[in-house]
Scaffold this motif. Sequence first.
Motif, mmCIF file in Angstrom:
data_model
loop_
_atom_site.group_PDB
_atom_site.id
_atom_site.type_symbol
_atom_site.label_atom_id
_atom_site.label_comp_id
_atom_site.label_asym_id
_atom_site.label_seq_id
_atom_site.Cartn_x
_atom_site.Cartn_y
_atom_site.Cartn_z
ATOM 1 N N GLY A 290 2.421 11.340 -10.243
ATOM 2 C CA GLY A 290 3.336 9.994 -9.395
ATOM 3 C C GLY A 290 2.113 8.898 -10.157
ATOM 4 N N PHE A 291 2.368 7.256 -9.667
ATOM 5 C CA PHE A 291 1.860 6.220 -9.820
ATOM 6 C C PHE A 291 2.240 5.049 -9.232
ATOM 7 N N PRO A 292 1.271 4.172 -8.716
ATOM 8 C CA PRO A 292 1.686 3.295 -8.438
ATOM 9 C C PRO A 292 3.393 2.476 -9.237
ATOM 10 N N GLY A 293 3.569 1.868 -8.084
ATOM 11 C CA GLY A 293 5.259 0.979 -8.194
ATOM 12 C C GLY A 293 5.388 -0.651 -7.884
ATOM 13 N N VAL A 294 5.026 -0.371 -6.586
ATOM 14 C CA VAL A 294 5.226 -1.159 -6.028
ATOM 15 C C VAL A 294 5.112 -2.515 -5.831
#
Length: 471
Positions: free
Chosen positions: A332-336
């Motif tokens: 996972g990784f940031p996206g918002v």
Amino acid sequence: MKTVDLLIKGGAVVSPSATIEADIAIDGERVVGIAAGEMSPPARETVDASGLHVLPGAVDSHVHFREPGYDYKENWQTGTAAAACGGTTTVFEMPNTHPPTGTLEALRDKQARAKRQAHVDYGIYGLLDENNIDVLEDLTRAGVSGFKCFMGNTFGDLPAPSDGAMLEGFEILARLGMRCTVHAENASIMARREAKMREAGRNDAPAHLAARPEICAVEAVGRATAFAEWTGARLHIAHKSSADGLDLVRRAKSRGVDVTVETCPQYLIFTVDDMDALGGQLRVNPPIREKGHGEALWAALHDGTIDMIATDHAPHLPEEKASNSIWECECGFPGVETQMPIMLTQVAEGRLTLNQYVQWSAAAPARAWGCYPRKGLIAPGSDADIAIVDLAAEGRISREALHSRSHMTPWHGFETRGRVVHTLVRGRIVVRDGVLADAAGWGRPVVQDMPEPAPRNVDKTTAAITAYRPD
């Protein structure tokens, strides 16, 4: 004419069906009028939106803010700050924290944390697993916005429930009218293949994809839609990454199954070939796939098979993504914060219209979670959740500029066209000229009004057969 608190003046107001030049009058937390020119009321404050577009704030059905238990990766303050800076005004947060949000105690703890810290409005998912079937109704009464069932493993290593527990859970949620999001991958296939590749010394980045072939999604989507159709439960399929299984969704929808589907920018734009440069940074569950899947996902958005855009915002520290072994890189990784500029860039490139973007990023998720038209729309009576954007602004995503605690993103260096200028949450400006205001604690739980439940086969539920006493 009554003076209102705020007037957004001179912008192009965007809905799923139209774009109109108009002023937006806001009083308190709500939109009270949309008018033009001399018809607009006087206001205590005016925001000049001339040359800008005024969108409903995005509603993200899928974020992980990591608190409690993994606060060093993210907390409610940093996660919702990132959301606000990215034009997202409502988030739905997942339960795979530590402890998982599967008990009343864990839910109340998370609710208290969110209340203190959130910059934007929020829903909190409850967990559906093998051992908490008896508290699903209590969690619903205590304020969860929906449930999450991990059919396949992901961060937190929550074991997938048995089919019997999942079906029983769906029976209960069908009666309650709650929507259940599923991580639709087959856990046993993935576990076996990963173990065999580890034994064979496969530690390369593409091994992650090889461990999770499309059949994992096909089987899980088929199982989840079958359970939803049998019970009448409302179903949401998270982070659809592959073309395979879309036909199962289309057929289920045609039969009247209440199933909604999300995809994410990473699945629309990246391919597994990008792992040559990005390696473990791009490891995510389900995996980024080969060329061709993204095109099928775009087509499914356009034909309505996929309903919405989400992010699966899943932050980790950079060093947790840097191992030479793909199995040791967190998923996972940031996206918002990056979703809106990335998708507005796709608008500029002609892959969707701005009206479609509003439908997929705001209106559709608000409908699915019973928040529309309070959320997902700019109209009299709606919450004043608004993103004011400059479609002509060019930029470049920078990991250093992210408000998430995870200053790591595979989108680093991605050139964008479209920038969030101001963000309003229930009438309050929480981002002004791209700068975050001190609004921690302003966010509130979403108000939901789900349709009446429509359970099916109620005489064959687990509760019915255990209560039955032969004469």
